[in-house]
Write a protein that holds these residues in place. Structure first.
Motif, PDB file in Angstrom:
ATOM      1  N   GLY A 171      -1.091  -1.902  -9.346  1.00 19.78           N
ATOM      2  CA  GLY A 171      -1.785  -2.733  -9.628  1.00 19.78           C
ATOM      3  C   GLY A 171      -2.417  -3.448  -8.322  1.00 19.78           C
ATOM      4  O   GLY A 171      -2.511  -3.646  -7.260  1.00 19.78           O
ATOM      5  N   GLU A 172      -2.131  -5.372  -8.813  1.00 16.79           N
ATOM      6  CA  GLU A 172      -3.536  -5.561  -8.407  1.00 16.79           C
ATOM      7  C   GLU A 172      -2.429  -6.046  -6.521  1.00 16.79           C
ATOM      8  O   GLU A 172      -3.184  -5.931  -5.281  1.00 16.79           O
ATOM      9  N   ASP A 173      -1.224  -6.178  -6.486  1.00 18.43           N
ATOM     10  CA  ASP A 173      -0.137  -6.322  -5.255  1.00 18.43           C
ATOM     11  C   ASP A 173       0.032  -5.311  -5.451  1.00 18.43           C
ATOM     12  O   ASP A 173       1.200  -4.798  -4.028  1.00 18.43           O
ATOM     13  N   PHE A 174      -0.402  -3.697  -5.557  1.00 17.05           N
ATOM     14  CA  PHE A 174       0.193  -2.280  -5.388  1.00 17.05           C
ATOM     15  C   PHE A 174      -1.063  -1.650  -5.150  1.00 17.05           C
ATOM     16  O   PHE A 174      -0.663  -0.832  -6.321  1.00 17.05           O
ATOM     17  N   ARG A 175      -1.379  -1.375  -4.300  1.00 17.82           N
ATOM     18  CA  ARG A 175      -2.623   0.066  -4.509  1.00 17.82           C
ATOM     19  C   ARG A 175      -1.660   1.058  -3.666  1.00 17.82           C
ATOM     20  O   ARG A 175      -1.223   1.718  -2.835  1.00 17.82           O
ATOM     21  N   VAL A 176      -2.044   2.026  -4.893  1.00 15.09           N
ATOM     22  CA  VAL A 176      -1.671   3.667  -4.452  1.00 15.09           C
ATOM     23  C   VAL A 176      -2.982   4.078  -4.725  1.00 15.09           C
ATOM     24  O   VAL A 176      -4.040   4.160  -4.976  1.00 15.09           O
ATOM     25  N   ALA A 177      -2.998   4.682  -3.220  1.00 15.31           N
ATOM     26  CA  ALA A 177      -3.876   5.879  -2.578  1.00 15.31           C
ATOM     27  C   ALA A 177      -3.069   7.231  -3.409  1.00 15.31           C
ATOM     28  O   ALA A 177      -2.583   7.614  -2.560  1.00 15.31           O
ATOM     29  N   LEU A 178      -3.987   7.671  -3.967  1.00 12.96           N
ATOM     30  CA  LEU A 178      -4.050   9.319  -4.368  1.00 12.96           C
ATOM     31  C   LEU A 178      -4.230  10.255  -3.501  1.00 12.96           C
ATOM     32  O   LEU A 178      -6.127  10.670  -4.008  1.00 12.96           O
TER      33      LEU A 178
ATOM     34  N   HIS B 202       0.735  -1.087  -0.053  1.00 11.87           N
ATOM     35  CA  HIS B 202       0.116   0.100  -0.115  1.00 11.87           C
ATOM     36  C   HIS B 202       1.037   1.194  -0.124  1.00 11.87           C
ATOM     37  O   HIS B 202       2.100   1.065   0.654  1.00 11.87           O
ATOM     38  N   PHE B 203       0.926   2.641  -0.470  1.00 15.24           N
ATOM     39  CA  PHE B 203       1.200   3.637  -1.204  1.00 15.24           C
ATOM     40  C   PHE B 203       0.266   4.371  -0.927  1.00 15.24           C
ATOM     41  O   PHE B 203      -0.325   4.615  -2.125  1.00 15.24           O
ATOM     42  N   ILE B 204       0.518   5.333   0.115  1.00 22.77           N
ATOM     43  CA  ILE B 204       0.165   6.811  -0.167  1.00 22.77           C
ATOM     44  C   ILE B 204       0.310   8.142   0.044  1.00 22.77           C
ATOM     45  O   ILE B 204       2.118   7.749   0.122  1.00 22.77           O
ATOM     46  N   HIS B 205      -0.077   8.413  -1.141  1.00 24.63           N
ATOM     47  CA  HIS B 205       0.398   9.551  -1.535  1.00 24.63           C
ATOM     48  C   HIS B 205      -0.273  10.756  -1.488  1.00 24.63           C
ATOM     49  O   HIS B 205      -1.144  11.509  -2.132  1.00 24.63           O
ATOM     50  N   LEU B 206       0.924  11.716  -0.753  1.00 28.38           N
ATOM     51  CA  LEU B 206       0.324  13.046  -0.513  1.00 28.38           C
ATOM     52  C   LEU B 206      -0.310  14.200  -1.927  1.00 28.38           C
ATOM     53  O   LEU B 206       0.863  14.629  -1.699  1.00 28.38           O
TER      54      LEU B 206
ATOM     55  N   THR C 256      -8.218   0.433   5.986  1.00 29.22           N
ATOM     56  CA  THR C 256      -8.574  -0.072   5.562  1.00 29.22           C
ATOM     57  C   THR C 256      -8.098  -0.146   4.166  1.00 29.22           C
ATOM     58  O   THR C 256      -8.107  -0.732   3.274  1.00 29.22           O
ATOM     59  N   GLY C 257      -6.464  -0.084   3.935  1.00 26.10           N
ATOM     60  CA  GLY C 257      -5.987   0.298   2.557  1.00 26.10           C
ATOM     61  C   GLY C 257      -6.719   0.478   1.080  1.00 26.10           C
ATOM     62  O   GLY C 257      -6.562   0.073   0.178  1.00 26.10           O
ATOM     63  N   GLU C 258      -7.765   1.448   1.488  1.00 24.29           N
ATOM     64  CA  GLU C 258      -8.355   1.735   0.665  1.00 24.29           C
ATOM     65  C   GLU C 258      -7.256   2.922  -0.961  1.00 24.29           C
ATOM     66  O   GLU C 258      -5.895   3.083  -0.271  1.00 24.29           O
ATOM     67  N   GLU C 259      -7.470   3.069  -2.249  1.00 24.77           N
ATOM     68  CA  GLU C 259      -6.715   3.193  -3.643  1.00 24.77           C
ATOM     69  C   GLU C 259      -7.532   4.109  -3.654  1.00 24.77           C
ATOM     70  O   GLU C 259      -8.928   4.219  -3.472  1.00 24.77           O
ATOM     71  N   GLY C 260      -6.422   4.848  -4.338  1.00 26.00           N
ATOM     72  CA  GLY C 260      -7.410   5.470  -6.195  1.00 26.00           C
ATOM     73  C   GLY C 260      -7.172   6.876  -5.408  1.00 26.00           C
ATOM     74  O   GLY C 260      -6.813   7.329  -4.899  1.00 26.00           O
TER      75      GLY C 260
END
Length: 245
Positions: free
Chosen positions: A95-102, A51-55, A157-161
């Motif tokens: 991707g499926e194994d790397f969720r990115v939240a912007l 999980h990658f969260i980007h501000l 929660t691991g949310e992405e998008g």
């Protein structure tokens, strides 16, 4: 920095990217806001981080009065352009194994770090009166406290998008003026009287007198972590008690 590689990130479940530069040359903003963000995401993905969260920033929208899920991206500043470019690169990494939240957020305030609102509070403490338009424009902001709650929610929660976050209620200039230690007297003036400031400092004029609000139905709502009301968060950030107000 660019020396951070997969070995330094191995074993972590998530990475939150706070790296960012607001001012500087084009090459410097591009290096910090775009290249470093992409490097950190790529290293995280290689290390097995899930999980990658980007501000990110509302600057990707340019100057618009309201922001919702369907608002087009039209950055008008170099900072906004680099934040949009970073988002595009990070989407390509997801991707499926790397969720990115912007996580797109407005102006941050709180703590001891410099911020637009801390600078504004210092100015207001020195003014005998404050010129405000007859219809005071609302703007979305977010406190460190509420941002922390949002990030905890995302980590759980691991949310992405693409996600939008801000304090629950918009900020209004005259309300903020009552919170500072030596509140100035608000004076209603025609908007035309404020135009000289727009010519002298367009960015300051925009921050103070132009509306920019995230639609309430687009705001991220943390589960089990209610956000502080905006006025409470402002008082906490600037050390003014309810009794003093």
């Amino acid at each position: 920095n660019t020396e951070t590689g997969p070995d330094g990130l191995a074993g972590f479940d998530a990475v939150v990217n706070f790296i960012g530069a607001i001012k500087g040359s084009r090459s410097e903003l591009w290096r910090v806001n775009v290249d470093l963000a992409e490097h950190l995401a790529t290293a995280s993905k290689t290390a097995g981080v899930k999980h990658f969260i980007h501000l990110s920033s509302l600057s990707v929208y340019g100057q618009v009065p309201r922001v919702g899920h369907d608002t087009p991206l039209r950055p008008c500043s170099l900072y906004g352009q680099t934040k949009e470019a970073a988002e595009q690169r990070l989407k390509a990494c997801s991707g499926e194994d790397f969720r990115v939240a912007l996580l797109r957020i407005p102006t941050i305030y709180g703590g001891s770090a410099p911020s637009k609102l801390r600078t504004l509070a210092a100015i207001l403490n020195r003014l005998p009166f404050l010129p405000v338009p007859r219809s005071s424009p609302p703007r979305s902001i977010i406190s460190h406290d509420n941002l922390n709650r949002i990030l905890l929610h995302l980590l759980r929660t691991g949310e992405e998008g693409v996600l939008l976050a801000a304090d629950p209620q918009p900020f209004r200039l005259e309300e903020f003026a009552t919170i500072v230690a030596n509140p100035p007297l608000p004076v209603r003036v025609p908007r035309a009287a404020l135009l000289p400031l727009r010519w002298i400092s367009p960015q300051m004029y925009s921050s103070l007198y132009e509306p920019m609000v995230i639609d309430s139905d687009a705001l991220l709502r943390p589960v089990g972590l209610p956000l502080l009301p905006t006025q409470t968060a402002l008082r906490n950030a600037f050390g003014i008690s309810r009794e003093k107000v």
